[in-house]
Design a protein around this motif. Structure first.
Motif, short mmCIF file in Angstrom:
data_model
loop_
_atom_site.label_atom_id
_atom_site.label_comp_id
_atom_site.label_asym_id
_atom_site.label_seq_id
_atom_site.Cartn_x
_atom_site.Cartn_y
_atom_site.Cartn_z
N HIS A 1 14.80 25.46 14.13
CA HIS A 1 15.15 26.87 14.03
C HIS A 1 16.39 27.09 13.16
N VAL A 2 17.29 26.11 13.12
CA VAL A 2 18.42 26.20 12.19
C VAL A 2 17.88 26.21 10.76
N HIS A 3 16.86 25.38 10.51
CA HIS A 3 16.26 25.37 9.17
C HIS A 3 15.58 26.72 8.87
N VAL A 4 14.97 27.33 9.88
CA VAL A 4 14.36 28.66 9.67
C VAL A 4 15.44 29.64 9.20
N ARG A 5 16.61 29.61 9.88
CA ARG A 5 17.71 30.49 9.47
C ARG A 5 18.15 30.18 8.04
N GLN A 6 18.14 28.90 7.67
CA GLN A 6 18.52 28.49 6.31
C GLN A 6 17.52 29.03 5.28
N TYR A 7 16.22 28.96 5.62
CA TYR A 7 15.20 29.54 4.73
C TYR A 7 15.43 31.04 4.59
N GLU A 8 15.80 31.70 5.69
CA GLU A 8 16.03 33.16 5.64
C GLU A 8 17.21 33.49 4.74
N ARG A 9 18.20 32.59 4.69
CA ARG A 9 19.38 32.83 3.86
C ARG A 9 19.10 32.49 2.40
N TRP A 10 18.45 31.36 2.16
CA TRP A 10 18.30 30.84 0.80
C TRP A 10 16.99 31.27 0.13
N GLY A 11 16.02 31.68 0.93
CA GLY A 11 14.74 32.12 0.36
C GLY A 11 14.13 31.07 -0.55
N PRO A 12 13.65 31.49 -1.73
CA PRO A 12 12.98 30.56 -2.65
C PRO A 12 13.89 29.41 -3.10
N PHE A 13 15.21 29.60 -2.95
CA PHE A 13 16.14 28.57 -3.42
C PHE A 13 16.37 27.46 -2.40
N PHE A 14 15.78 27.62 -1.20
CA PHE A 14 16.09 26.64 -0.16
C PHE A 14 15.70 25.22 -0.56
N LEU A 15 14.44 25.02 -0.95
CA LEU A 15 14.00 23.64 -1.21
C LEU A 15 14.75 23.00 -2.38
N PRO A 16 14.93 23.71 -3.52
CA PRO A 16 15.75 23.13 -4.59
C PRO A 16 17.17 22.78 -4.10
N ALA A 17 17.77 23.67 -3.32
CA ALA A 17 19.13 23.42 -2.83
C ALA A 17 19.15 22.22 -1.89
N TYR A 18 18.13 22.13 -1.04
CA TYR A 18 18.02 21.01 -0.10
C TYR A 18 17.91 19.69 -0.86
N LEU A 19 17.02 19.67 -1.85
CA LEU A 19 16.80 18.44 -2.62
C LEU A 19 18.03 18.07 -3.43
N LEU A 20 18.69 19.08 -3.97
CA LEU A 20 19.92 18.84 -4.74
C LEU A 20 21.00 18.21 -3.83
N SER A 21 21.10 18.73 -2.63
CA SER A 21 22.08 18.19 -1.69
C SER A 21 21.78 16.72 -1.38
N SER A 22 20.49 16.40 -1.17
CA SER A 22 20.11 15.00 -0.93
C SER A 22 20.44 14.14 -2.13
N LEU A 23 20.15 14.65 -3.31
CA LEU A 23 20.41 13.89 -4.55
C LEU A 23 21.91 13.61 -4.71
N LEU A 24 22.74 14.63 -4.45
CA LEU A 24 24.19 14.45 -4.56
C LEU A 24 24.69 13.37 -3.60
N GLN A 25 24.13 13.37 -2.37
CA GLN A 25 24.55 12.34 -1.40
C GLN A 25 24.13 10.96 -1.89
N LEU A 26 22.92 10.89 -2.41
CA LEU A 26 22.40 9.62 -2.92
C LEU A 26 23.29 9.09 -4.03
N LEU A 27 23.71 9.97 -4.95
CA LEU A 27 24.56 9.58 -6.08
C LEU A 27 25.94 9.11 -5.60
N ARG A 28 26.36 9.63 -4.44
CA ARG A 28 27.65 9.22 -3.87
C ARG A 28 27.50 7.98 -3.01
#
Ligand code: ZN
Length: 144
Positions: A86-113
């Motif tokens: 349900h926290v993810h549901v709230r995140q989708y409500e905030r980010w809308g279409p940008f949620f998945l790109p933002a999520y993947l970008l965050s994972s990528l940044l962690q991976l690079l670090r």
């Protein structure tokens, strides 16, 4: 928030909800159960759920959220992970279409670090923090 705000949040997350309903609909064809709970469609169990449950933990998952749809391997996983999802549901409500790109970008940044792409993901950390806080509050209220 008013009715129009609620509608906007559903529309904003809508593209992912449609995807979730398509996947959930497929799961239902293979015996999954679909129900509504707290304004979210929940899909659990069935053949696809049982198959995913057999995957090794690194490949598999117990539950995932797409917009206002939560897909879980079974009902106990759903019950266990509902608050987190349900926290993810709230995140989708905030980010809308940008949620998945933002999520993947965050994972990528962690991976690079050199960090863990799932556990250190910004959105996952937020979800785990909310669940931890909820558990703390429940514990404190039991203690009185
Ligand atoms: Zn999560």
């Amino acid at each position: 928030m008013g009715k129009s705000g609620r509608l906007l949040r559903y529309l904003w997350a809508g593209p992912y909800t449609v995807l979730g309903l398509l996947l959930g609909g497929c799961a239902v064809l293979f015996g999954a159960r679909m129900q509504r709970h707290d304004g979210v469609v929940e899909v659990s169990g069935g053949l696809i759920g049982r198959t995913l449950a057999k995957l090794p933990p690194t490949l598999g998952f117990a539950a995932m959220t797409l917009g206002h749809v939560i897909l879980a391997i079974d009902r106990s996983a759903l019950a266990q992970l509902r608050l987190h999802e349900h926290v993810h549901v709230r995140q989708y409500e905030r980010w809308g279409p940008f949620f998945l790109p933002a999520y993947l970008l965050s994972s990528l940044l962690q991976l690079l670090r050199g960090r863990h792409p799932y556990r250190e993901n910004h959105f996952e950390r937020q979800a785990y923090a909310v669940v931890a806080e909820h558990r703390r509050l429940v514990r404190d209220s039991i203690r009185g």
